[in-house]
Design an enzyme around this catalytic site. Structure first.
Site, PDB file in Angstrom:
ATOM      1  CB  ALA A 158      -0.910   0.004   1.221  1.00 55.83           C
ATOM      2  CG  HIS A 165      -0.867  -4.086   7.679  1.00 54.99           C
ATOM      3  ND1 HIS A 165      -0.866  -5.162   8.526  1.00 54.99           N
ATOM      4  CD2 HIS A 165      -1.001  -4.599   6.431  1.00 54.99           C
ATOM      5  CE1 HIS A 165      -0.981  -6.287   7.832  1.00 54.99           C
ATOM      6  NE2 HIS A 165      -1.077  -5.971   6.551  1.00 54.99           N
ATOM      7  CG  ASP A 172      -0.120  -9.327   6.490  1.00 55.11           C
ATOM      8  OD1 ASP A 172      -1.300  -9.125   6.149  1.00 55.11           O
ATOM      9  OD2 ASP A 172       0.831  -8.606   6.146  1.00 55.11           O
ATOM     10  CD  GLU A 221      -2.078  -8.701   0.334  1.00 52.99           C
ATOM     11  OE1 GLU A 221      -2.403  -8.507   1.535  1.00 52.99           O
ATOM     12  OE2 GLU A 221      -1.294  -7.984  -0.282  1.00 52.99           O
ATOM     13  CD1 TRP A 223      -0.811 -11.742   4.064  1.00 54.71           C
ATOM     14  CD2 TRP A 223      -0.760 -13.145   2.324  1.00 54.71           C
ATOM     15  NE1 TRP A 223      -0.390 -11.031   2.961  1.00 54.71           N
ATOM     16  CE2 TRP A 223      -0.346 -11.864   1.893  1.00 54.71           C
ATOM     17  CE3 TRP A 223      -0.791 -14.195   1.399  1.00 54.71           C
ATOM     18  CZ2 TRP A 223       0.022 -11.607   0.567  1.00 54.71           C
ATOM     19  CZ3 TRP A 223      -0.426 -13.926   0.078  1.00 54.71           C
ATOM     20  CH2 TRP A 223      -0.027 -12.654  -0.319  1.00 54.71           C
TER      21      TRP A 223
HETATM   22 ZN   LIG Z   1      -1.460  -7.386   5.102  1.00 59.15          ZN
END
Ligand SMILES: [Zn+2]
Length: 408
Positions: A158, A165, A172, A221, A223
Site C-alpha cells: 500500500a 495495517h 497478516d 492475499e 493471509w
Molecule cells: Zn497485510
C-alpha cells in the site's frame, strides 16, 4: 481539455465523498440496512439485504450509506481511494501476547482467542505482521517500488497512508512452520483454510479475496485479515458481499485494471473522450468514446495525441485521458503474422509464468537461501532441466531455482 461531460447517473469517485458528507445523517440512517444492530446471524441469509441488491446505481448507493472513514472506529474503510485521515494516523496498540506483532487492543484480544480456538483444532497460527506505522509503510512501499517498479509495487504493497495495517486492525497471518508465507499457496495450508472458514467468528474477515482484485486494488492475499469486530464481521458475512467495498456500496471506486489485463497495443479512456479526425482539438469529432473503455492503439502518436481504433472507427484522441497506454511493438515492414512467428520462437526458448509471488533460491529446495522474490504473473526463462520439482530459471538478470508448483 478534450472530453465531453455527460449527465450520467454515475458520479465520478471524486464527487462521492462530498456528496455523502452533505447528506443528512437522518436520511442515511433511514436508508442504511447494514448497521450492526439490525443485522445478526439469526437472520437467514436470504432476508439480509446485501449491499449489492440494495440499489441499482451508484448514486443511490451513496445516498444509502455513510462511508465509515473514522480510523478510530473498527468499521473504517481504508483503501487506495479512501486513505487514512489524518494520513499519519497512529492508533494505540499492544503487542499480541508472545509476539512483537502489534494490534489495537480489541483486535489483539480477538486474535489471541482465534489462535487458541485454532490450536484446539490442531492448527497453529503465527502472527506475521500487524500494525505498521506510516513511516514503516513508506519504507516498505519504497522498497517494493525499487525492486518491482511502482505499478506492481502498488498491487502488493500500500501507498503510505492507505494501508489497513496502519489502522492497527489488520494482521497478516502464517503457519507456525512458515509454509507458503505471504504467498497465494497459503490459501491451501492448514492455517489458510482454517482462517478462511473461521476468522469471521472472531471478528476478522479476509480482506483481499481471489477474483476481487479490480475492486480491492490488491492481489489475492489469503493471509491478510481485517478486524471488524464480531458483530460487523458476521453482518458482512451474511450480506454475501465479497469485499468491504461492496459491503459499503463503493465497489467500483478502487477499480484499477490489473496489469495482466494490459494488452500490447491498447489503452483505457479515463473520461468520455472525443475521437477526432486528426491530432488536435481543431479537428472534427468522429465519435465520443465512453469513459473506461479499452481502445486499440495503431502505434501512431503525434504531439500528445494517439491514433486509436474504437467501435470500428479510427481517429485521434488526446493522450491526457488515456491510461494503461501500451504501445504496440512497431515493426512496420513486418507482415501481420510476424507476431505469431515471434511467439513460436519465444515458446522454443522455454519460458514459464509465475502463479504466485515466487522465491528464487540458490538451490533446488526451501533449505536454500532466497535470492529474490519474483512477482506473480511474471515470465521467467527456464535454463535447464527440472530437479526434484524445481526448475533452474533466469529472471531480472539473475539465476536461481524456483519450485515448479508455481510455474505455468
Ligand atoms: Zn497485510
Amino acid at each position: 481539455m478534450d472530453f465531453t461531460l455527460r449527465t450520467s447517473p454515475k458520479l465520478s469517485p471524486a464527487l462521492k465523498v462530498p456528496l455523502a458528507a452533505s447528506l443528512s445523517v437522518a436520511l442515511m440512517t433511514t436508508l442504511l440496512p447494514l448497521s450492526p444492530a439490525t443485522a445478526s446471524t439469526d437472520v437467514p441469509a436470504t432476508t439480509t439485504i446485501s449491499a449489492q441488491s440494495l440499489s441499482v446505481d451508484s448514486s443511490v448507493q451513496i445516498a444509502a450509506k455513510k462511508l465509515p472513514r473514522d480510523p478510530n472506529n473498527i468499521n473504517v474503510l481504508v483503501n487506495k481511494k479512501y486513505p487514512l485521515s489524518p494520513k499519519k494516523f497512529a492508533p494505540k496498540t499492544v503487542a499480541i501476547s508472545g509476539t512483537d506483532v502489534r494490534l489495537k487492543a480489541s483486535a489483539a484480544k480477538a486474535y489471541s482467542s482465534m489462535v487458541k480456538a485454532a490450536a484446539k483444532d490442531g492448527v497453529k497460527i503465527r502472527a506475521v505482521s500487524g500494525y505498521r506505522s506510516y513511516v514503516r509503510q513508506a519504507e516498505l512501499y519504497n522498497y517494493y517500488t525499487r525492486i518491482y517498479g511502482q505499478s506492481y509495487a502498488s498491487k502488493i504493497s500500500a501507498v503510505p497512508g492507505t494501508s489497513e495495517h496502519q489502522t492497527g486492525l489488520a494482521i497478516d497471518i502464517g503457519n507456525k512452520n512458515k509454509a507458503c508465507g505471504l504467498q497465494a499457496c497459503f490459501a491451501n495450508t492448514p492455517v489458510g483454510k482454517w482462517a478462511a472458514k473461521n476468522a469471521y467468528k472472531f471478528g476478522f474477515v479476509l480482506r483481499y479475496p481471489k477474483g476481487q482484485e479490480s475492486i480491492t486494488g490488491y492481489s489475492f492475499e489469503p493471509w491478510h485479515f481485517r478486524y471488524l469486530g464480531t458483530t460487523l464481521a458476521k453482518s458482512y458475512k451474511n450480506s454475501g458481499a465479497k469485499t468491504l467495498e461492496a459491503y459499503y456500496g463503493v465497489a467500483s471506486s478502487t477499480k484499477t485494471p490489473a496489469p495482466t489485463k494490459t494488452v500490447k497495443g491498447t489503452a483505457r479512456t479515463t473520461a468520455n473522450l472525443n475521437m477526432r479526425s486528426g491530432a488536435g482539438t481543431s479537428n472534427r469529432i468522429l465519435l465520443t468514446i465512453p469513459n473506461g473503455k479499452s481502445v486499440k492503439l495503431t502505434g501512431s502518436k503525434k504531439s500528445g495525441w494517439y491514433q486509436v481504433t474504437y467501435s470500428s472507427k479510427t481517429g485521434w484522441v488526446s493522450g491526457t485521458y488515456l491510461s494503461n497506454i501500451s504501445m504496440p511493438s512497431k515493426s512496420s515492414k513486418a507482415p501481420k503474422d510476424s507476431s505469431k512467428k515471434s511467439e513460436s520462437k519465444a515458446s522454443k526458448t522455454k519460458t514459464a509464468k509465475t502463479t504466485a509471488n515466487l522465491n528464487m533460491r540458490t538451490g533446488n529446495g526451501t533449505n536454500h537461501r532466497i535470492k529474490l522474490t519474483i512477482p506473480r504473473g511474471k515470465m521467467v526463462t527456464i535454463t535447464g532441466v527440472k530437479k526434484s520439482g524445481w526448475y533452474p530459471v533466469k529472471y531480472a538478470g539473475r539465476s536461481g531455482w524456483v519450485s515448479a508448483t508455481y510455474l505455468r
